[in-house]
Enzyme design. Sequence first.
Site, short mmCIF file in Angstrom:
data_model
loop_
_atom_site.label_atom_id
_atom_site.label_comp_id
_atom_site.label_asym_id
_atom_site.label_seq_id
_atom_site.Cartn_x
_atom_site.Cartn_y
_atom_site.Cartn_z
N ASP A 59 39.71 33.02 54.99
CA ASP A 59 40.00 33.67 53.71
C ASP A 59 38.67 33.85 52.97
O ASP A 59 38.12 32.90 52.42
CB ASP A 59 40.96 32.79 52.89
CG ASP A 59 41.10 33.26 51.43
OD1 ASP A 59 40.72 34.40 51.12
OD2 ASP A 59 41.62 32.46 50.62
N ARG A 100 34.27 31.99 47.21
CA ARG A 100 34.06 31.10 48.35
C ARG A 100 34.84 31.56 49.57
O ARG A 100 35.74 32.39 49.48
CB ARG A 100 34.45 29.66 47.99
CG ARG A 100 35.89 29.50 47.54
CD ARG A 100 36.20 28.08 47.14
NE ARG A 100 37.57 27.94 46.68
CZ ARG A 100 38.21 26.79 46.57
NH1 ARG A 100 37.61 25.66 46.90
NH2 ARG A 100 39.45 26.75 46.14
N TYR A 135 51.76 50.19 46.22
CA TYR A 135 50.63 51.11 46.10
C TYR A 135 50.84 52.37 46.96
O TYR A 135 51.22 52.27 48.13
CB TYR A 135 49.34 50.42 46.55
CG TYR A 135 48.63 49.62 45.50
CD1 TYR A 135 49.33 48.94 44.50
CD2 TYR A 135 47.23 49.52 45.49
CE1 TYR A 135 48.67 48.20 43.54
CE2 TYR A 135 46.57 48.77 44.54
CZ TYR A 135 47.28 48.12 43.56
OH TYR A 135 46.62 47.39 42.62
N GLY A 161 44.41 44.56 47.11
CA GLY A 161 43.66 43.45 47.70
C GLY A 161 44.49 42.70 48.72
O GLY A 161 45.65 42.34 48.46
N ASP A 221 44.25 39.76 49.61
CA ASP A 221 44.60 38.43 49.11
C ASP A 221 45.89 38.46 48.32
O ASP A 221 46.75 37.58 48.44
CB ASP A 221 43.46 37.85 48.27
CG ASP A 221 43.01 38.76 47.13
OD1 ASP A 221 43.30 39.98 47.16
OD2 ASP A 221 42.34 38.27 46.21
N THR A 231 38.08 34.46 40.01
CA THR A 231 37.12 35.38 39.41
C THR A 231 37.86 36.47 38.66
O THR A 231 37.52 36.84 37.54
CB THR A 231 36.23 36.00 40.50
OG1 THR A 231 35.59 34.95 41.23
CG2 THR A 231 35.18 36.90 39.87
N THR A 248 31.92 27.49 17.73
CA THR A 248 31.83 28.63 18.64
C THR A 248 32.20 28.29 20.07
O THR A 248 32.89 29.07 20.75
CB THR A 248 30.41 29.23 18.59
OG1 THR A 248 30.14 29.66 17.26
CG2 THR A 248 30.30 30.43 19.52
#
Length: 244
Positions: A6, A11, A93, A100, A102, A125, A175
């Site tokens: 994968d 990673r 799609y 993707g 994944d 991500t 902040t």
Amino acid sequence: MKLLLDLGNTRLKWAVLDGDTWTTRGAVAWSDDIERTLIEAWQALHGVRQIDGASVVDSVREARVEAIVMNMFGHKARWLRTPAEACGVRSAYAEPERLGVDRFLAMVAAYRDGDAPCVLVGVGTALTLDALAANGHHLGGLIAPGPQLMQQALWGATARVYPEPGRVLDAADNTADAVASGCWQAAIALIERFASRMASSLGGSPRLVLGGGDAAALQPLLALPSRLAEDSVLRGLAVWSAAH
């Protein structure tokens, strides 16, 4: 034995299947020494006869892994490119290859696990959201920056907001906490809105299934019930590999 790969944005994860038994699993970040880590991890593997992979990275990184695989096992990796339909799941799609792999494999794993109808959330991500109907039909989804990437983007685009850890609060008085709270709560709000909007199309109250590196950190912040699904891409890849 099969070696499953994968290749994610952050990673590379792998697992070894001996029949139906998972014998070895591991992961390495792209920022680490990929060649050395994989050679050390895989040198004790004997009897690997098939290598199946799923990749969302560029061809250069795929080629690096392919070279290691060939050198160590003498077999080419078989890379799954997102199909229109497989293992009971049908992509929404019009151009299936643009979904993707994944995300597709996470749906395959969820469908095999009996989770459909459900909303699948990938927290890495990218923050990915997909609606999967009871009959295995993908109803579409959304993609946004993951909470960590949101923070990094804010730090990089502002002069007086500095990279520092913060807590997730309802309302922050500094902040660091404001940035962390804003980014994680933005992710939470999108997930909960998507689940709410898709509920009628999914038969009422769909299951919420979370995966990805930041899923465990995000789960306690959600108001909706959810479950964690570990290694969903590898598990979906195992289902696909067995069927093909």
